[in-house]
Scaffold this active site. Structure first.
Site, PDB file in Angstrom:
ATOM      1  N   THR A 148       0.845  -1.201   0.000  1.00  0.00           N
ATOM      2  CA  THR A 148       0.000   0.000   0.000  1.00  0.00           C
ATOM      3  C   THR A 148       0.880   1.250   0.000  1.00  0.00           C
ATOM      4  OG1 THR A 148      -1.676  -1.233   1.184  1.00  0.00           O
ATOM      5  CG2 THR A 148      -1.886   1.169   1.213  1.00  0.00           C
ATOM      6  N   CYS A 196      25.924   8.206   5.759  1.00  0.00           N
ATOM      7  CA  CYS A 196      25.678   6.766   5.908  1.00  0.00           C
ATOM      8  C   CYS A 196      26.913   6.090   6.480  1.00  0.00           C
ATOM      9  CB  CYS A 196      25.332   6.134   4.573  1.00  0.00           C
ATOM     10  SG  CYS A 196      24.364   7.180   3.508  1.00  0.00           S
TER      11      CYS A 196
HETATM   12  C1  LIG Z   1      23.864   9.965  -3.886  1.00  0.00           C
HETATM   13  C2  LIG Z   1      22.927   9.249  -2.984  1.00  0.00           C
HETATM   14  N1  LIG Z   1      22.285   8.163  -3.416  1.00  0.00           N
HETATM   15  C3  LIG Z   1      21.421   7.482  -2.642  1.00  0.00           C
HETATM   16  C4  LIG Z   1      21.171   7.859  -1.334  1.00  0.00           C
HETATM   17  C5  LIG Z   1      20.213   7.063  -0.500  1.00  0.00           C
HETATM   18  O1  LIG Z   1      19.005   7.740  -0.358  1.00  0.00           O
HETATM   19  P1  LIG Z   1      17.883   7.281   0.674  1.00  0.00           P
HETATM   20  O2  LIG Z   1      18.279   7.849   1.979  1.00  0.00           O
HETATM   21  O3  LIG Z   1      16.624   7.893   0.162  1.00  0.00           O
HETATM   22  O4  LIG Z   1      17.783   5.803   0.642  1.00  0.00           O
HETATM   23  C6  LIG Z   1      21.828   8.988  -0.822  1.00  0.00           C
HETATM   24  C7  LIG Z   1      21.616   9.403   0.580  1.00  0.00           C
HETATM   25  O5  LIG Z   1      22.541   9.666   1.318  1.00  0.00           O
HETATM   26  C8  LIG Z   1      22.720   9.708  -1.669  1.00  0.00           C
HETATM   27  O6  LIG Z   1      23.373  10.797  -1.235  1.00  0.00           O
END
Ligand SMILES: Cc1ncc(COP(=O)(O)O)c(C=O)c1O
Length: 385
Positions: free
Chosen positions: A239, A327
């Site tokens: 959903t 990240c």
């Molecule tokens: C270049 C890039 N791709 C992908 C992502 C991942 O995005 P999301 O947080 O929406 O999964 C990020 C986030 O840090 C990003 O900077």
């Protein structure tokens, strides 16, 4: 009086824009229907998703039917790579990409190589850019897909995506780009740009977290990553996140409306920050490209400085920046992007990313410039002690 915090980490995520919050709150309160239901409540929810798809198609210059809503860019990248390639005829084949991709591209590529795919990672120059010709010359008879990030999350360096896409066109090879950092900061219209697959995420440009999109043009076939429902024409079961998708749509509309002003304003603030740093702090260097770069991003290398300590020190003073990608924070492994650009692990460790965005003004930049020289001096002193 409490001093307001200064948020210079818009590449990690952005504050959700007021218009987005308001509409999402209203949707959560009033539009609770399941978009798959045939009654009026379902119809109202479905209409919101259709509207958001129109807004996204306006921002990206594609047909709204070519947009698939996802749970963010990580899912979009996984769908674009694993979902598309794992079911290709003549699989496993070959993929061309760069050495400066986001982990959400790199990890599916590693999974694909375990399944027998060969991956060529084209090097970048010291500014973090690939050479379009070099990328195209890495194509082989078995190449199925080229994936190139539009703008790097750490340095803001822009890649020659349109040029590579033009070279890939009509060769039966798919072109994917992770444009997550580019939307809302530079023009990402695909009109006349033969990109087949594009990933993006709402929270990087004023929208909510946990919602994104994959543009898939033409007849790109893929296996859904999420199976088990007819939603998104069977391409993503489950959903829909109606409020989130509505928020993404509003963020897209704002991006279209404000883009020119944002570019000028972000650039001005970013340059003011860099000029101030360069003229008051010795032994600093800007990482990345100075002309092919996102308007909001500044990556600075402070020689003999532990970047992660500087980040913590600034945090205590009310300023939010980041060392390496968000990240990867919590780990002090040198950034693979900076290492790919030829920085030593030690130099990469001294790098700090500052990214401006909505809510930052001259006063905020001046405040940072006022405290930064002293903090850098202190962190450097602690390092050499
Ligand atoms: C270049 C890039 N791709 C992908 C992502 C991942 O995005 P999301 O947080 O929406 O999964 C990020 C986030 O840090 C990003 O900077």
């Amino acid at each position: 009086m409490e001093v307001p915090r200064i948020y210079l980490d818009h590449n990690a995520t952005t504050p959700v824009r007021g218009d987005v919050v308001e509409i999402m709150a209203e949707v959560l309160r009033e539009v609770f229907g399941n978009p798959s239901s045939v009654h009026a409540e379902g119809e109202a929810a479905r209409r919101l998703i259709d509207d958001a798809r129109q807004s996204a198609s306006g921002l990206l210059g594609v047909d709204s039917r070519e947009i698939l809503f996802t749970g963010g860019a990580t899912e979009a990248n996984n769908t674009a790579l694993w979902g598309v390639l794992s079911q290709r005829e003549n699989a496993p084949g070959h993929i061309v990409t760069s050495r400066v991709e986001h982990p959400s591209v790199e990890a599916p590529l590693v999974a694909l190589s375990r399944a027998g795919w060969r991956v060529t990672r084209v090097p970048v120059n010291p500014e973090g850019r690939v050479d379009a010709e070099e990328m195209l010359s890495a194509i082989e008879p078995g190449t199925a897909l080229v994936s190139l990030i539009w703008a790097n999350n750490e340095t803001g360096t822009l890649q020659p995506v349109a040029e590579v896409a033009a070279g890939v066109r009509d060769r039966g090879i798919l072109m994917h780009t992770d444009a997550t950092q580019a939307l809302g900061k530079v023009n990402v219209s695909l009109e006349g740009v033969p990109v087949d697959l594009l990933s993006a995420s709402a929270h990087k440009f004023g929208g909510p977290k946990g919602v994104g999109m994959l543009v898939h043009r033409g007849e790109v076939a893929f296996d859904p990553i999420l199976r088990g429902g007819p939603q998104e024409k069977g391409r993503r079961g489950g959903t829909e996140n109606v409020a989130g998708i509505t928020g993404l749509g509003v963020a897209c509309t704002l991006a279209v409306k404000e883009l020119d002003v944002r570019v000028k304003e972000y650039e001005r603030l970013r340059d003011r920050l860099w000029e101030g740093i360069r003229s008051t702090i010795p032994k600093v260097r800007r990482n990345g490209s100075s002309n092919h770069v996102l308007p909001n991003t500044l990556n600075v290398e402070f020689e003999n400085t532990a970047g992660e300590v500087l980040v913590q020190t600034l945090d205590l003073e009310g300023v939010s920046v980041s060392a390496g990608a968000a990240c990867a924070s919590g780990s002090i492994d040198p950034s693979p992007t900076l290492v790919a650009m030829g920085r030593t692990p030690e130099q990469a460790r001294g790098s700090v990313r500052m990214s401006v965005g909505h809510g930052i003004d001259d006063g905020a930049i001046d405040r940072v410039l006022e405290i930064l020289p002293r903090l850098v001096h202190r962190v450097r002193g602690a390092e050499t002690r």
